[in-house]
Design an enzyme around this catalytic site. Sequence first.
Site: not given
Ligand code: BDR
Ligand code: CA
Length: 309
Positions: A14, A238
């Site tokens: 993030d 991600h």
């Molecule tokens: C998501 O889960 C969190 O651990 C990461 O920040 C991401 O948003 C991935 O599965």
């Molecule tokens: Ca996240």
Amino acid sequence: PLPVILDGDPGLDDAIAWLLAFASPEELDILALTTVHGNVGLDRTTRNAGVTLALAGADVPVYAGADRPLLRDPVTAANVHGEMGLPAADLPEPSRGPEAEHAVHFIVRTVRERPSEITLVATGPLTNVALAFRLAPDLPGLLREVVWMGGSTGEGNRTPSAEFNALADPHAAQIVLTSGAQVRMFGLNVTMQAVATPERVERLRGLGNRAGRVSAELLTFYAGIYRERYGLSGGALHDPLAVAAVIRPELCRMKAMNVQVETHEGLNFGRTVCDLYGVTEKPANVEVAVEVDDRAFFELLLERVGRLG
Ligand code: BDR
Ligand code: CA
């Protein structure tokens, strides 16, 4: 630039996603950071939002949101993100603490002030967004778009069936996905292809700025579990992919389909059931990312992080 609210649970990816956003002022006008429970507890995600602001050299308000899921027991991902959520040594102090107003009230107020303009980029559990939609049933129709990193057309990462953000609040995810809002979903089926390989991590470190060094350190921490558990050559980017797709929509090929979230506790709790082939003949409610140009994505991330101090 597109007015956006960044809602998330930093969380190391993030934080990198938000660095990418702050480094992209031509495309994005960031109105605020709103925080939610998730990778670590709300106090930590809110503090980490302030740290990320300092890292980015940016100054926008931070609003703290929901400290727990709507209905289910809380789950965290401290095993992936460290107990503090941002496992790096050289971190600045937070440059902002949270405002007095609750994140959900802020979201409702701001979206109503600017109908059809605002994009909500959510990179954590959807608790804040779902609460906003329940508090203000007009909101789904007033948002320009919800962009969510979460779910998957296929397998999960936290359980065989469920992706973490979907699992951490399946009821909220179901509320948001079926709200009638315009939703774009970036799930594991694309984000697990956006890998921070050792070579890419070195390129981030080699940028020579603090944002690049910290990103490299965070991704190095994260790489172990991705190698051991998921068989990848590094951590998956991600959340940065979801932000990148707001900046450059052409990075992913999208497909409209019906998506429902399993809210019954059992083996498939939190699974985003994606009707890829239209077999249910239910109307499409989500634009789902099905292909990614991961090289172009990484070059964008690198170029943008390099712009920061
Ligand atoms: C998501 O889960 C969190 O651990 C990461 O920040 C991401 O948003 C991935 O599965
Ligand atoms: Ca996240």
